[in-house]
Design a protein around this motif. Structure first.
Motif, PDB file in Angstrom:
ATOM      1  N   ARG A 191       0.835  -1.506   0.026  1.00  0.00           N
ATOM      2  CA  ARG A 191       0.210  -0.049   0.128  1.00  0.00           C
ATOM      3  C   ARG A 191       0.850   1.436   0.411  1.00  0.00           C
ATOM      4  NH1 ARG A 191      -5.303  -0.768   0.450  1.00  0.00           N
ATOM      5  NH2 ARG A 191      -5.381   1.591   0.793  1.00  0.00           N
ATOM      6  N   HIS A 192       2.260   1.092  -0.487  1.00  0.00           N
ATOM      7  CA  HIS A 192       3.152   1.858  -0.233  1.00  0.00           C
ATOM      8  C   HIS A 192       2.404   3.288  -0.586  1.00  0.00           C
ATOM      9  CE1 HIS A 192       6.354   5.020   0.575  1.00  0.00           C
ATOM     10  NE2 HIS A 192       6.767   4.626  -1.271  1.00  0.00           N
ATOM     11  N   TRP A 194      -0.089   4.531  -1.986  1.00  0.00           N
ATOM     12  CA  TRP A 194      -1.642   4.085  -2.686  1.00  0.00           C
ATOM     13  C   TRP A 194      -2.294   5.499  -3.135  1.00  0.00           C
ATOM     14  CZ3 TRP A 194      -2.727  -0.932  -3.419  1.00  0.00           C
ATOM     15  CH2 TRP A 194      -4.698  -1.127  -3.262  1.00  0.00           C
ATOM     16  N   GLN A 195      -2.740   6.414  -2.172  1.00  0.00           N
ATOM     17  CA  GLN A 195      -3.928   7.856  -2.753  1.00  0.00           C
ATOM     18  C   GLN A 195      -2.459   8.099  -4.249  1.00  0.00           C
ATOM     19  OE1 GLN A 195      -2.540   6.633   0.552  1.00  0.00           O
ATOM     20  NE2 GLN A 195      -4.768   5.693   0.954  1.00  0.00           N
ATOM     21  N   SER A 226       3.952   0.227   8.529  1.00  0.00           N
ATOM     22  CA  SER A 226       2.448   1.826   8.048  1.00  0.00           C
ATOM     23  C   SER A 226       2.434   2.481   8.860  1.00  0.00           C
ATOM     24  CB  SER A 226       1.588   0.473   7.869  1.00  0.00           C
ATOM     25  OG  SER A 226       1.994  -0.862   7.106  1.00  0.00           O
ATOM     26  N   THR A 228       1.019   6.755   8.615  1.00  0.00           N
ATOM     27  CA  THR A 228       0.462   7.926   7.232  1.00  0.00           C
ATOM     28  C   THR A 228       0.853   9.033   7.578  1.00  0.00           C
ATOM     29  OG1 THR A 228      -1.504   8.744   8.741  1.00  0.00           O
ATOM     30  CG2 THR A 228      -1.829   6.568   7.039  1.00  0.00           C
ATOM     31  N   SER A 230       0.701  13.297   5.922  1.00  0.00           N
ATOM     32  CA  SER A 230      -0.285  14.749   5.252  1.00  0.00           C
ATOM     33  C   SER A 230       0.753  15.366   3.618  1.00  0.00           C
ATOM     34  CB  SER A 230      -0.424  15.390   6.388  1.00  0.00           C
ATOM     35  OG  SER A 230      -0.986  16.955   5.574  1.00  0.00           O
ATOM     36  N   ARG A 264      -4.046  11.840   4.839  1.00  0.00           N
ATOM     37  CA  ARG A 264      -4.024  10.113   4.866  1.00  0.00           C
ATOM     38  C   ARG A 264      -2.575   9.650   3.601  1.00  0.00           C
ATOM     39  NH1 ARG A 264      -4.852   9.501   9.846  1.00  0.00           N
ATOM     40  NH2 ARG A 264      -4.604   7.371   9.645  1.00  0.00           N
ATOM     41  N   LEU A 265      -1.638  10.063   3.619  1.00  0.00           N
ATOM     42  CA  LEU A 265      -1.442   9.224   2.248  1.00  0.00           C
ATOM     43  C   LEU A 265      -0.607   7.914   2.861  1.00  0.00           C
ATOM     44  CD1 LEU A 265      -0.514   9.099  -0.481  1.00  0.00           C
ATOM     45  CD2 LEU A 265       2.464  10.764   0.478  1.00  0.00           C
ATOM     46  N   GLU A 266      -0.855   7.201   1.931  1.00  0.00           N
ATOM     47  CA  GLU A 266       0.102   5.946   2.606  1.00  0.00           C
ATOM     48  C   GLU A 266       1.614   5.508   2.910  1.00  0.00           C
ATOM     49  OE1 GLU A 266      -2.485   2.229   3.795  1.00  0.00           O
ATOM     50  OE2 GLU A 266      -4.107   3.771   2.246  1.00  0.00           O
ATOM     51  N   ASP A 268       3.593   2.719   3.333  1.00  0.00           N
ATOM     52  CA  ASP A 268       4.209   1.811   3.827  1.00  0.00           C
ATOM     53  C   ASP A 268       5.435   0.649   3.311  1.00  0.00           C
ATOM     54  OD1 ASP A 268       3.145  -1.345   4.119  1.00  0.00           O
ATOM     55  OD2 ASP A 268       1.798  -1.656   1.971  1.00  0.00           O
TER      56      ASP A 268
END
Length: 277
Positions: A191-192, A194-195, A226, A228, A230, A264-266, A268
């Motif tokens: 999920r690195h 992901w956004q 993992s 999050t 900003s 909330r950028l992941e 990972d």
């Protein structure tokens, strides 16, 4: 006096010239550290270098502290390894080190965790502009500009080799690692970012972790980090440039990413600790 380096021209051992402190081999190839403080070894081809704007953006993102938790986790793993617990000295190679951010950050954290440990660091990279920035930021480590396909380093030279957010390919890192030495790889988790990736891959789906390790290496420890963060659109673009899929982002995608606030950028990562079998 012999060094741990190999001549990039003929692969003979490089010796230290006592007076000049330069390096030379039996075939009379000679190398001196340049006035900027790094070694420039010959390269068969000139790699693609980041523009100054991209370099500044990457540096800004790293120095913002986004990856400090990753460096802290790496340092904690290193400090708790049985092979290092009682060691007084540790030699580290950071492969494809970029501007040396993780060398600098790890050194500072390890100095707090294990103040008795003498850490000798070497960073190697193909991009001279990145090494120039690394040497300018901190003169402590040895920095080398060289091709990465064949490292100008003798067999079994380092106690610790770090590979951060880069694929583990070939046998060079294993070759330069000492017997019972540690190879610490940081790989992007499922999920690195992901956004950010959602802008690039419309059918994005989470894939399971895979441990495709070379047969020469044994996995000792693995953990996942993992969290999050900003980040602004500008920071997101810089993070994108640090990934292998940046080339997939067209101008429209980049424009959309640049004008998005990621609250909330992941982040990972998977930290794998390996040793030679």
């Amino acid at each position: 006096m012999n060094s741990i380096y190999l001549c990039p021209v003929c692969q003979s051992p490089l010796m230290v010239h006592q007076e000049s402190k330069g390096l030379h081999c039996e075939n009379k190839h000679h190398f001196d550290i340049n006035e900027q403080g790094y070694w420039l070894f010959s390269q068969p081809k000139k790699p693609k270098a980041d523009s100054r704007a991209v370099m500044r953006a990457k540096r800004y993102v790293l120095e913002s502290g986004i990856y400090v938790p990753l460096a802290q986790s790496m340092a904690k793993v290193i400090a708790e390894l049985p092979q290092i617990a009682n060691a007084e000295a540790l030699s580290q190679l950071d492969f494809d080190c970029g501007d040396g951010y993780f060398l600098r950050t790890l050194k500072g954290i390890l100095a707090q965790l294990k103040p008795e440990l003498t850490l000798t660091q070497t960073g190697i990279c193909e991009a001279e502009n990145a090494i120039f920035a690394a040497a300018k930021a901190e003169a402590g480590p040895t920095y080398i500009v060289s091709t990465l396909k064949r490292l100008p380093i003798a067999d079994e030279s380092f106690d610790l080799v770090t590979l951060i957010d880069k694929p583990l390919k070939g046998k060079e890192l294993t070759r330069v690692l000492k017997q019972e030495g540690i190879l610490l790889q940081v790989a992007a988790g499922p999920r690195h970012l992901w956004q950010i990736r959602e802008f690039i891959y419309p059918d994005l789906s989470e894939k399971p972790l895979s441990e495709n390790l070379p047969k020469e290496l044994e996995l000792l420890h693995s953990e996942r980090l993992s969290l999050t963060a900003s980040v602004s659109g500008e920071q997101a673009i810089a993070l994108l440039e640090m990934t292998p899929y940046a080339w997939r982002a067209n101008d429209k995608m980049r424009h959309q990413i640049q004008h998005t606030q990621f609250d909330r950028l992941e982040i990972d990562f998977v930290i794998n600790v390996m040793t030679r079998k």
